[in-house]
Scaffold this motif. Sequence first.
Motif, short mmCIF file in Angstrom:
data_model
loop_
_atom_site.label_atom_id
_atom_site.label_comp_id
_atom_site.label_asym_id
_atom_site.label_seq_id
_atom_site.Cartn_x
_atom_site.Cartn_y
_atom_site.Cartn_z
N ILE A 95 -11.02 6.05 6.97
CA ILE A 95 -12.03 5.06 6.55
C ILE A 95 -11.45 3.91 5.75
N HIS A 96 -10.16 3.97 5.37
CA HIS A 96 -9.64 2.94 4.47
C HIS A 96 -9.50 1.58 5.15
N LEU A 97 -9.51 1.57 6.47
CA LEU A 97 -9.36 0.33 7.24
C LEU A 97 -10.40 0.34 8.33
N GLY A 98 -11.06 -0.80 8.52
CA GLY A 98 -12.06 -0.86 9.57
C GLY A 98 -13.46 -1.10 9.04
N TYR A 99 -14.45 -0.60 9.78
CA TYR A 99 -15.83 -0.97 9.48
C TYR A 99 -16.32 -0.47 8.14
N MET A 100 -15.84 0.70 7.69
CA MET A 100 -16.32 1.20 6.40
C MET A 100 -15.75 0.38 5.24
N TYR A 101 -14.47 0.01 5.34
CA TYR A 101 -13.94 -0.89 4.32
C TYR A 101 -14.63 -2.24 4.40
N GLY A 102 -14.98 -2.69 5.61
CA GLY A 102 -15.69 -3.96 5.77
C GLY A 102 -17.01 -3.97 5.03
N PHE A 103 -17.73 -2.84 5.04
CA PHE A 103 -18.98 -2.75 4.28
C PHE A 103 -18.72 -2.99 2.80
N GLU B 53 5.84 -2.46 4.37
CA GLU B 53 6.52 -1.41 5.13
C GLU B 53 6.12 -0.01 4.66
N PHE B 54 5.08 0.10 3.84
CA PHE B 54 4.64 1.41 3.35
C PHE B 54 3.86 2.18 4.43
N HIS B 55 3.84 1.66 5.65
CA HIS B 55 3.31 2.42 6.77
C HIS B 55 4.06 3.73 6.94
N ILE B 56 5.18 3.89 6.22
CA ILE B 56 5.95 5.14 6.31
C ILE B 56 5.12 6.35 5.92
N GLY B 57 3.93 6.11 5.32
CA GLY B 57 3.03 7.23 5.07
C GLY B 57 2.72 7.99 6.35
N VAL B 58 2.68 7.29 7.48
CA VAL B 58 2.44 7.94 8.77
C VAL B 58 3.61 8.86 9.11
N THR B 59 4.83 8.41 8.82
CA THR B 59 6.00 9.25 9.05
C THR B 59 5.94 10.50 8.20
N VAL B 60 5.47 10.36 6.96
CA VAL B 60 5.28 11.52 6.09
C VAL B 60 4.33 12.52 6.75
N ASP C 142 -1.41 -5.38 1.62
CA ASP C 142 -0.36 -6.07 0.88
C ASP C 142 -0.68 -7.54 0.68
N TYR C 143 -1.59 -8.09 1.50
CA TYR C 143 -1.89 -9.53 1.43
C TYR C 143 -2.54 -9.92 0.10
N VAL C 144 -3.11 -8.95 -0.63
CA VAL C 144 -3.73 -9.31 -1.91
C VAL C 144 -2.68 -9.67 -2.96
N PHE C 145 -1.42 -9.33 -2.67
CA PHE C 145 -0.35 -9.65 -3.61
C PHE C 145 0.30 -10.97 -3.25
N ASP C 146 -0.53 -11.97 -2.94
CA ASP C 146 0.00 -13.24 -2.45
C ASP C 146 0.34 -14.21 -3.57
N GLU C 147 -0.16 -13.94 -4.76
CA GLU C 147 0.11 -14.86 -5.88
C GLU C 147 0.85 -14.12 -7.00
N GLY C 148 1.95 -14.70 -7.42
CA GLY C 148 2.69 -14.11 -8.53
C GLY C 148 3.61 -12.97 -8.12
N PHE D 102 -2.44 2.80 2.86
CA PHE D 102 -3.44 1.90 2.28
C PHE D 102 -2.77 0.64 1.73
N ILE D 103 -1.70 0.81 0.96
CA ILE D 103 -0.99 -0.33 0.38
C ILE D 103 -0.43 -1.22 1.49
N SER D 104 0.11 -0.62 2.54
CA SER D 104 0.71 -1.42 3.61
C SER D 104 -0.33 -2.29 4.31
N HIS D 105 -1.57 -1.81 4.39
CA HIS D 105 -2.61 -2.59 5.07
C HIS D 105 -3.21 -3.68 4.20
#
Length: 403
Positions: free
Chosen positions: A320-328, A47-54, A30-36, A25-28
């Motif tokens: 559901i964390h990424l895609g149409y449900m998050y879009g709603f 690079e927290f996509h490593i959750g998939v490796t877990v 990360d763009y919200v941390f663009d300021e500061g 979730f954080i890896s997808h």
Amino acid sequence: MSQRGQSNYFPVLTGVRALAAYLVFISHYDYVFDEGFPQWLRRFFHEFHIGVTVFFVLSGFLITYRYYHNFQLSGKWFRQYVKNRVARIYPMYFLLTTGAFIYYYFTHDTSITKNYPSPVGLYFMNIFFARGFFYQLWDTGIAQGWSLTVEECFYFSAPIIFYIAIKYKKFYVQPVIITLTGVLLVLIFRHVNWWGFFGNFTFMMLYTFLGRCFEFFVGIQLALWLLKRGFTRKNNVSFTYIGFGLIFVFVLVMAMLPIPQGWIAGLQHPVGIVLNNYLISSAIGLFFYGLLTEQTAVKSVLSMPFVELLGKASYIFYLIHLGYMYGFLHHAWDWLNERVFDLYGNWGVDWKSPFENDQVNLVYAFIVLNAISIFLFKFIEEPLNHAIRKSGFLIKPTARHQN
């Protein structure tokens, strides 16, 4: 503790599922941390996509621990095994993927189909996990669902892996042969214009079982070690913290790598592939070994009943964390933000809206997505899981159902 005295269920590893899903979730987002936030920290989060490796290491461990000593190359055993896997994975994936294509029917959102000419054909490729073999289609439908193609390939391969390991004493050579098979397929098909079927080496190594098999073998090796030696240790080495520390040291190194042209993360650099598929997965194996054989604060937290519940619902959260449900949810925050400012206008005040900050909205989304996941787990996933196991699908139920 002996192997027979140890349950097949490990609450701490269920808690790990939640941790893995939240890393993705954080890896997808990360763009919200663009300021500061410094650039290196944003790259680190990315690079927290490593959750998939877990997840992959965990699957290798659990399937081996549950089935290694009782698998049989028989139709009856295999039907029961497939039935258990279908009950666990398929119902929610099928429902949510179907939802994605219904969403496409009404919105024509090309993120679902990537302009594939036959949405119906693509739908069937998604629900039967075939899209994960095609470079141009792997992130269609529920994009993050690509990893389920990898999982399913492992599920079907596991009995063969066990058989070869037991009968021919060939364990360590198997991931080498599997990966070389992937290399051969890329050499054959990379110049064939077939929607990127095994279209390049980076795709094969990162998005197919042939490239990522070593992660499952780390889990397999850990399970075999514990099945043979038990959970009692004579040393006081803190593998929990050593493994955890190494994971994020390797992630930091990955975050410092240059991103190859046409890709989006250090993961896709050749060194990043080695770090993710081999070094990080090995560190995750150490981390799991520590969790299973030590008493630590980390284990206590991950074993808490509420964290365990989050872990049980994490499969749905992942889907559901990424895609149409998050879009709603994103559209809901925008709508609420406009309504709040309309209300402020009527009141004649100049206050800040609780929905105007992207970072705060992400926290809202995180909480709501977890709530939705728990609800769907309790009222849809778990009942369907039990119903399939008790049904006559593939094989008549027995008195004792394996996980």
